[in-house]
Design a protein around this motif. Structure first.
Motif, mmCIF file in Angstrom:
data_model
loop_
_atom_site.group_PDB
_atom_site.id
_atom_site.type_symbol
_atom_site.label_atom_id
_atom_site.label_comp_id
_atom_site.label_asym_id
_atom_site.label_seq_id
_atom_site.Cartn_x
_atom_site.Cartn_y
_atom_site.Cartn_z
ATOM 1 N N MET A 121 0.844 -1.175 0.000
ATOM 2 C CA MET A 121 0.000 0.000 0.000
ATOM 3 C C MET A 121 0.892 1.241 0.000
ATOM 4 S SD MET A 121 -3.098 0.441 2.445
ATOM 5 C CE MET A 121 -3.681 1.860 3.145
ATOM 6 N N SER A 122 0.613 2.171 -0.939
ATOM 7 C CA SER A 122 1.459 3.359 -1.055
ATOM 8 C C SER A 122 0.898 4.485 -0.203
ATOM 9 C CB SER A 122 1.564 3.800 -2.508
ATOM 10 O OG SER A 122 0.305 4.181 -2.969
ATOM 11 N N LYS A 123 1.785 5.313 0.263
ATOM 12 C CA LYS A 123 1.380 6.468 1.075
ATOM 13 C C LYS A 123 1.227 7.692 0.181
ATOM 14 C CE LYS A 123 3.337 5.161 5.457
ATOM 15 N NZ LYS A 123 4.114 5.620 6.583
ATOM 16 N N ILE A 124 0.401 8.599 0.602
ATOM 17 C CA ILE A 124 0.193 9.850 -0.122
ATOM 18 C C ILE A 124 1.264 10.834 0.326
ATOM 19 C CG2 ILE A 124 -1.372 11.789 -0.462
ATOM 20 C CD1 ILE A 124 -3.670 9.848 -0.088
ATOM 21 N N ASP A 125 1.884 11.477 -0.645
ATOM 22 C CA ASP A 125 2.927 12.453 -0.366
ATOM 23 C C ASP A 125 2.298 13.747 0.130
ATOM 24 O OD1 ASP A 125 5.197 13.969 -0.237
ATOM 25 O OD2 ASP A 125 5.564 13.980 -2.415
ATOM 26 N N PRO A 126 2.505 14.129 1.414
ATOM 27 C CA PRO A 126 1.887 15.347 1.948
ATOM 28 C C PRO A 126 2.424 16.630 1.315
ATOM 29 C CG PRO A 126 3.306 14.331 3.596
ATOM 30 C CD PRO A 126 3.265 13.409 2.424
ATOM 31 N N SER A 127 3.555 16.583 0.646
ATOM 32 C CA SER A 127 4.096 17.797 0.024
ATOM 33 C C SER A 127 3.260 18.232 -1.186
ATOM 34 C CB SER A 127 5.555 17.588 -0.384
ATOM 35 O OG SER A 127 5.630 16.621 -1.425
ATOM 36 N N LEU A 128 2.446 17.300 -1.721
ATOM 37 C CA LEU A 128 1.574 17.656 -2.837
ATOM 38 C C LEU A 128 0.494 18.644 -2.419
ATOM 39 C CD1 LEU A 128 1.059 14.162 -4.497
ATOM 40 C CD2 LEU A 128 2.460 16.042 -5.325
ATOM 41 N N PHE A 129 0.186 18.668 -1.131
ATOM 42 C CA PHE A 129 -0.911 19.494 -0.651
ATOM 43 C C PHE A 129 -0.465 20.726 0.122
ATOM 44 C CE2 PHE A 129 -2.423 15.143 -1.015
ATOM 45 C CZ PHE A 129 -3.452 15.327 -1.912
ATOM 46 N N SER A 130 0.809 21.042 0.079
ATOM 47 C CA SER A 130 1.276 22.207 0.824
ATOM 48 C C SER A 130 0.793 23.486 0.143
ATOM 49 C CB SER A 130 2.799 22.201 0.942
ATOM 50 O OG SER A 130 3.383 22.225 -0.341
ATOM 51 N N ALA A 131 0.256 24.368 0.939
ATOM 52 C CA ALA A 131 -0.385 25.572 0.420
ATOM 53 C C ALA A 131 0.613 26.546 -0.190
ATOM 54 C CB ALA A 131 -1.164 26.258 1.528
ATOM 55 N N HIS A 132 1.799 26.658 0.377
ATOM 56 C CA HIS A 132 2.724 27.661 -0.126
ATOM 57 C C HIS A 132 3.272 27.328 -1.503
ATOM 58 C CE1 HIS A 132 6.384 25.296 0.685
ATOM 59 N NE2 HIS A 132 5.729 24.867 1.751
ATOM 60 N N GLU A 133 3.314 26.069 -1.881
ATOM 61 C CA GLU A 133 3.828 25.701 -3.198
ATOM 62 C C GLU A 133 2.771 25.841 -4.294
ATOM 63 O OE1 GLU A 133 5.593 21.846 -3.135
ATOM 64 O OE2 GLU A 133 6.867 22.329 -1.425
ATOM 65 N N HIS A 134 1.521 25.685 -3.941
ATOM 66 C CA HIS A 134 0.453 25.688 -4.944
ATOM 67 C C HIS A 134 -0.492 26.872 -4.823
ATOM 68 C CE1 HIS A 134 1.576 21.733 -6.331
ATOM 69 N NE2 HIS A 134 1.648 21.345 -5.077
ATOM 70 N N ALA A 135 -0.112 27.861 -4.061
ATOM 71 C CA ALA A 135 -1.002 29.013 -3.882
ATOM 72 C C ALA A 135 -1.122 29.796 -5.185
ATOM 73 C CB ALA A 135 -0.474 29.916 -2.777
ATOM 74 N N LEU A 136 -2.338 30.238 -5.456
ATOM 75 C CA LEU A 136 -2.564 31.047 -6.647
ATOM 76 C C LEU A 136 -2.022 32.446 -6.404
ATOM 77 C CD1 LEU A 136 -6.241 30.065 -7.399
ATOM 78 C CD2 LEU A 136 -4.213 29.317 -8.622
#
Length: 187
Positions: free
Chosen positions: A1-16
């Protein structure tokens, strides 16, 4: 079972990146209106800047080649609005010329409510045909069935309407409380 990478959901990297209002410099925010989402100034009501999120020309179905607007001379186009298709100027919002695609069929039956206008055949936004007074909005008389220029024998109302009930054509008084029916035979 693979884990979800929490860095995909970091707000500062994907902020509009926030856009500034061209009128006052405040931040633009997405708002919801009756015609869908739009960008509006966060300083509202002090600043009234808005901008549509829909791409320009999205409502244009087809530009009518060889046509010209009677008001500004620019080409006309078939457009799609909230009540269906219509003909409008390509220079909207600078020019507000519009025309219906369907010609309204004017009956020679006088409006029984105001005695000044005539009943017109019109189409609703859902494609249903109805008849209304040509003096709208001054007279708001409407019937859903085809009017007949014959007074009701019971109440004296100036028109009857044509209805098909179980295969039988009938003329019915449209007045509430009367409902007089005259059979016209099977067709």
């Amino acid at each position: 079972m693979s884990k979800i990478d929490p860095s995909l959901f970091s707000a500062h990297e994907h902020a509009l990146e926030r856009e500034a209002c061209p009128q006052c410099g405040a931040e633009l925010v997405i708002r919801q209106g009756k015609h869908g989402p739009f960008l509006g100034c966060s300083a509202y009501p002090g600043c009234d800047f808005i901008r549509s999120l829909a791409p320009n020309g999205r409502d244009i179905e087809k530009v009518l080649e060889g046509s010209s607007c009677p008001e500004c001379g620019q080409p006309l186009a078939i457009k799609k609005g909230r009540y269906g298709l219509f003909v409008g100027c390509t220079q909207f919002p600078l020019c507000h010329h519009i025309a219906s695609l369907q010609e309204s069929d004017e009956t020679q039956i006088a409006c029984p409510a105001c005695d000044e206008g005539h009943l017109l055949s019109r189409t609703s936004r859902y494609g249903k045909q109805f008849y209304s007074c040509s003096r709208y909005p001054h007279c708001k008389y409407v019937v859903n069935d085809k009017p007949i220029a014959m007074a009701c024998p019971d109440c004296g109302w100036k028109i009857m309407v044509e209805k098909r009930v179980r295969g039988t054509l009938r003329w019915v008084c449209p007045q509430k409380g009367c409902g007089k029916q005259v059979d016209q035979g099977t067709k």
